[in-house]
Design an enzyme around this catalytic site. Structure first.
Site, PDB file in Angstrom:
ATOM      1  N   ASP A 188       0.866  -1.185   0.000  1.00  0.00           N
ATOM      2  CA  ASP A 188       0.000   0.000   0.000  1.00  0.00           C
ATOM      3  C   ASP A 188       0.897   1.227   0.000  1.00  0.00           C
ATOM      4  O   ASP A 188       2.006   1.186   0.536  1.00  0.00           O
ATOM      5  CB  ASP A 188      -0.906   0.003   1.234  1.00  0.00           C
ATOM      6  CG  ASP A 188      -2.179   0.789   0.996  1.00  0.00           C
ATOM      7  OD1 ASP A 188      -3.253   0.175   0.907  1.00  0.00           O
ATOM      8  OD2 ASP A 188      -2.091   2.025   0.864  1.00  0.00           O
ATOM      9  N   LEU A 236     -17.072 -11.393  -3.234  1.00  0.00           N
ATOM     10  CA  LEU A 236     -17.133 -11.333  -1.772  1.00  0.00           C
ATOM     11  C   LEU A 236     -18.205 -10.358  -1.323  1.00  0.00           C
ATOM     12  O   LEU A 236     -18.298  -9.258  -1.863  1.00  0.00           O
ATOM     13  CB  LEU A 236     -15.786 -10.859  -1.215  1.00  0.00           C
ATOM     14  CG  LEU A 236     -14.534 -11.497  -1.795  1.00  0.00           C
ATOM     15  CD1 LEU A 236     -13.289 -10.840  -1.204  1.00  0.00           C
ATOM     16  CD2 LEU A 236     -14.540 -12.987  -1.523  1.00  0.00           C
ATOM     17  N   GLU A 277     -19.471  -8.029   1.740  1.00  0.00           N
ATOM     18  CA  GLU A 277     -18.958  -7.457   2.984  1.00  0.00           C
ATOM     19  C   GLU A 277     -19.684  -8.126   4.147  1.00  0.00           C
ATOM     20  O   GLU A 277     -20.885  -8.373   4.087  1.00  0.00           O
ATOM     21  CB  GLU A 277     -19.202  -5.949   3.023  1.00  0.00           C
ATOM     22  CG  GLU A 277     -18.226  -5.212   2.139  1.00  0.00           C
ATOM     23  CD  GLU A 277     -18.441  -3.712   2.181  1.00  0.00           C
ATOM     24  OE1 GLU A 277     -18.962  -3.208   3.191  1.00  0.00           O
ATOM     25  OE2 GLU A 277     -18.075  -3.063   1.189  1.00  0.00           O
ATOM     26  N   CYS A 309     -20.703  -1.459  -3.938  1.00  0.00           N
ATOM     27  CA  CYS A 309     -20.586  -2.267  -5.161  1.00  0.00           C
ATOM     28  C   CYS A 309     -21.770  -2.117  -6.110  1.00  0.00           C
ATOM     29  O   CYS A 309     -21.604  -1.635  -7.228  1.00  0.00           O
ATOM     30  CB  CYS A 309     -20.404  -3.729  -4.780  1.00  0.00           C
ATOM     31  SG  CYS A 309     -18.988  -3.973  -3.723  1.00  0.00           S
ATOM     32  N   LYS A 311     -22.445   1.420  -7.728  1.00  0.00           N
ATOM     33  CA  LYS A 311     -21.319   1.816  -8.588  1.00  0.00           C
ATOM     34  C   LYS A 311     -21.214   0.887  -9.807  1.00  0.00           C
ATOM     35  O   LYS A 311     -21.039   1.351 -10.939  1.00  0.00           O
ATOM     36  CB  LYS A 311     -20.048   1.754  -7.737  1.00  0.00           C
ATOM     37  CG  LYS A 311     -18.745   1.824  -8.481  1.00  0.00           C
ATOM     38  CD  LYS A 311     -17.565   1.877  -7.520  1.00  0.00           C
ATOM     39  CE  LYS A 311     -17.087   0.520  -7.085  1.00  0.00           C
ATOM     40  NZ  LYS A 311     -16.155  -0.183  -7.901  1.00  0.00           N
TER      41      LYS A 311
HETATM   42  C1  UGA Z   1     -22.019  -7.511  -3.470  1.00  0.00           C
HETATM   43  C2  UGA Z   1     -22.152  -8.913  -4.075  1.00  0.00           C
HETATM   44  O1  UGA Z   1     -23.120  -9.672  -3.341  1.00  0.00           O
HETATM   45  C3  UGA Z   1     -20.809  -9.647  -4.041  1.00  0.00           C
HETATM   46  O2  UGA Z   1     -20.938 -10.906  -4.694  1.00  0.00           O
HETATM   47  C4  UGA Z   1     -19.778  -8.798  -4.763  1.00  0.00           C
HETATM   48  O3  UGA Z   1     -18.501  -9.400  -4.731  1.00  0.00           O
HETATM   49  C5  UGA Z   1     -19.695  -7.436  -4.094  1.00  0.00           C
HETATM   50  O4  UGA Z   1     -20.990  -6.806  -4.147  1.00  0.00           O
HETATM   51  C6  UGA Z   1     -18.671  -6.607  -4.835  1.00  0.00           C
HETATM   52  O5  UGA Z   1     -18.875  -6.329  -6.012  1.00  0.00           O
HETATM   53  O6  UGA Z   1     -17.597  -6.361  -4.283  1.00  0.00           O
HETATM   54  P1  UGA Z   1     -22.003  -6.500  -0.977  1.00  0.00           P
HETATM   55  O7  UGA Z   1     -22.058  -5.161  -1.629  1.00  0.00           O
HETATM   56  O8  UGA Z   1     -21.020  -6.737   0.110  1.00  0.00           O
HETATM   57  O9  UGA Z   1     -21.697  -7.650  -2.078  1.00  0.00           O
HETATM   58  O10 UGA Z   1     -23.406  -6.776  -0.342  1.00  0.00           O
HETATM   59  P2  UGA Z   1     -24.687  -7.707  -0.623  1.00  0.00           P
HETATM   60  O11 UGA Z   1     -24.771  -8.730   0.432  1.00  0.00           O
HETATM   61  O12 UGA Z   1     -24.697  -8.177  -2.014  1.00  0.00           O
HETATM   62  O13 UGA Z   1     -25.856  -6.652  -0.409  1.00  0.00           O
HETATM   63  C7  UGA Z   1     -25.956  -5.487  -1.229  1.00  0.00           C
HETATM   64  C8  UGA Z   1     -27.187  -4.693  -0.868  1.00  0.00           C
HETATM   65  O14 UGA Z   1     -28.367  -5.381  -1.283  1.00  0.00           O
HETATM   66  C9  UGA Z   1     -27.363  -4.414   0.625  1.00  0.00           C
HETATM   67  O15 UGA Z   1     -27.774  -3.077   0.798  1.00  0.00           O
HETATM   68  C10 UGA Z   1     -28.447  -5.374   1.054  1.00  0.00           C
HETATM   69  O16 UGA Z   1     -29.188  -4.905   2.144  1.00  0.00           O
HETATM   70  C11 UGA Z   1     -29.298  -5.439  -0.207  1.00  0.00           C
HETATM   71  N1  UGA Z   1     -30.059  -6.700  -0.355  1.00  0.00           N
HETATM   72  C12 UGA Z   1     -29.423  -7.882  -0.503  1.00  0.00           C
HETATM   73  C13 UGA Z   1     -31.441  -6.641  -0.376  1.00  0.00           C
HETATM   74  O17 UGA Z   1     -32.061  -5.566  -0.269  1.00  0.00           O
HETATM   75  N2  UGA Z   1     -32.147  -7.814  -0.544  1.00  0.00           N
HETATM   76  C14 UGA Z   1     -31.532  -9.005  -0.687  1.00  0.00           C
HETATM   77  O18 UGA Z   1     -32.239 -10.039  -0.834  1.00  0.00           O
HETATM   78  C15 UGA Z   1     -30.137  -9.058  -0.659  1.00  0.00           C
END
Ligand code: UGA
Length: 469
Positions: free
Chosen positions: A30, A152, A154, A279, A282
């Site tokens: 880093d 992944l 978070e 994620c 964006k």
């Molecule tokens: C997401 C993807 O799930 C990962 O596979 C990916 O690697 C990551 O983006 C990335 O591109 O780095 P993340 O942003 O950590 O992961 O979170 P998610 O668990 O996917 O949730 C995203 C949003 O969707 C949250 O605000 C969550 O509350 C919402 N969500 C998720 C819903 O409203 N309903 C659902 O059924 C699932």
């Protein structure tokens, strides 16, 4: 193998720590000296389950830290680029960090290495990285560029890394593919799963993951298309939830009915106040920009984004319809992070709602198990921070559940009822069975399900103050 990971954000830290647990020698690089010093001192800058354990296990042994990318590249077999790709004004990804890392890597390419793009990038980026490294003097025979997108989430990033559904590797030749097979060998062979100290295996992870080898362009598209599809699934069910509300159906029942079709599947079908995070918002914008540049007008993505924003506004309207007026109302807010299990507030729909409610004159008393420190930097006035959910609820006109933290799904409802001024719960994440909320004396409003009114409310036209309040 000797692995360099460039960038110690969410992806870089998790990737580095997990590779060390797979038995590789990792150097995390880093250019932020302060960050490096903190990491060397044992600090863990992000809230991520199992990450502190892995860093403690390998720090100073299988994980080292460095500010010198060229020197680290010389000593590595594979260099993973995991730096940020923030959105520009127009929505496409800013690749300047990736470019400057590629330039520096060039000076360290003195024997065969693979340079792996782990950051989320648009299609063609691996070709650009190849061009930049060559342009800065490296011999093209001495390196290959590989695309290895991460999937992944978070909050469960370590488990997702070590027990993935699949590993996608985009390459242009077999030599690079072989290096990547060795990098992920401990996972694909099942070796890791038999390791005594392995991070616990989730029940769903029954077999070792498949390594899917594709072209670099396909791998780049797989990442954007996966995130766009998941966001589309969420927006789809959110749109259905709106219809459910209008016709008096129950979205949970609809979800069960459609999610049990194995072609559709039940996951990522939880309606709520919309997706957030660093994620989906964006990546959808970036994918739309990529599509546009390639000559395809991907309007479906615009609609996914529109439904997502509308979902938040709908919830706000629901709060208004329950409270009538906003000015001076005291609201308990449970959850500020963009989802449960993380301290991340980037693009958090919960945070946006709080900001909107403050603008409307509400007094907010908020609690989040992990995101309070970060939220305090953004929410300056109109918001008090509570020590727990019950502290937030004291004297509240209504309780709003905005993030799907597990602990919010198992509150002591009698205790909660004893603390609030009015027993009104507006749940933006559908964490409770409406009948149970009514049993405990609450009027309960959720997403895509009929409102469940406390008995004395159901009996009369007006919202009555709690007897003992
Ligand atoms: C997401 C993807 O799930 C990962 O596979 C990916 O690697 C990551 O983006 C990335 O591109 O780095 P993340 O942003 O950590 O992961 O979170 P998610 O668990 O996917 O949730 C995203 C949003 O969707 C949250 O605000 C969550 O509350 C919402 N969500 C998720 C819903 O409203 N309903 C659902 O059924 C699932």
């Amino acid at each position: 193998m000797r692995i360099a990971v460039v960038g110690s954000g969410y992806v870089g830290l998790v990737t580095g720590a997990c590779f060390a647990d797979l038995g590789h020698d990792v150097v995390l690089v880093d250019n932020d000296a302060q960050k490096l010093a903190a990491l060397r001192n044992g600090e863990v800058p992000i809230h991520e389950r199992f990450l502190p354990e892995l860093l403690a296990r390998h720090r100073g042994q299988r994980i080292k830290f460095s500010g010198d990318l060229q020197a680290t590249t010389r000593e590595s077999d594979a260099v993973f680029i995991a730096v940020g790709t923030p959105p520009t004004e127009s929505g496409d990804a800013d690749l300047s960090y990736v470019e400057s890392v590629a330039r520096e890597i060039s000076g360290g390419v003195d024997g065969y290495k693979v340079v792996v793009e782990k950051s989320t990038v648009p299609v063609y980026t691996s070709q650009w990285i190849h061009t930049i490294i060559t342009r800065n003097g490296a011999d093209p025979a001495h390196f290959d560029v590989v695309s290895n997108p991460e999937f992944l989430r978070e909050g469960s990033a370590v488990t997702d890394f070590l027990y993935p559904d699949r590993i996608v590797v985009g390459v242009e030749n077999e030599k690079a593919a072989d290096v990547m097979r060795q990098v992920y060998g401990p996972l694909t062979s099942g070796w890791y799963y038999g390791r005594g100290e392995a991070i616990p295996r989730p029940e769903a992870a029954k077999t070792p993951p498949r390594l899917i080898i594709t072209s670099t362009k396909s791998a780049e598209l797989i990442k954007h298309a996966s995130n766009a599809f998941l966001a589309m699934k969420i927006s789809f069910i959110n749109a259905v939830s709106s219809i459910c509300e209008t016709v008096g159906a129950n979205v949970q029942q609809v979800c069960d009915g459609i999610g049990t079709d194995s072609r559709i599947g039940p996951r990522f079908m939880n309606p709520g106040i919309g997706y957030g995070g660093s994620c989906f918002p964006k990546d959808l914008m970036a994918f739309r920009a990529v599509a546009k540049e390639s000559g395809y007008d991907f309007r479906l993505l615009e609609e996914v984004i529109r439904i997502n924003e509308e979902q938040r506004h709908r919830f706000l309207r629901k709060v208004r319809s329950v409270l009538w007026t906003f000015r001076g109302k005291r609201l308990a807010v449970l959850g500020l992070a963009f989802k449960g299990g993380t301290d991340d507030i980037r693009e958090s729909p919960a945070l946006m709602l709080v900001q909107e409610l403050v603008r409307e004159g509400c007094h907010i008393r908020a609690y989040d198990p992990a995101a309070m420190e970060r939220a305090q930097e953004v929410l300056k006035s109109g918001v008090e921070f509570a020590t727990d959910a019950y502290d937030a609820a004291k004297g509240a006109d209504a309780v709003l559940i905005l993030t799907e933290w597990e602990e919010f799904a198992s509150l002591d409802l009698d205790r909660l009822h004893g603390l609030v001024k009015y027993p009104l719960v507006l749940d933006g994440r559908n964490l409770y069975d409406p009948a149970i909320m009514v049993e405990h004396g609450f009027s309960y409003y959720s997403v895509g399900r009929p409102a469940a009114l406390a008995e004395h409310i159901a009996a009369g036209p007006h919202i009555k103050k709690k007897e003992h309040a």
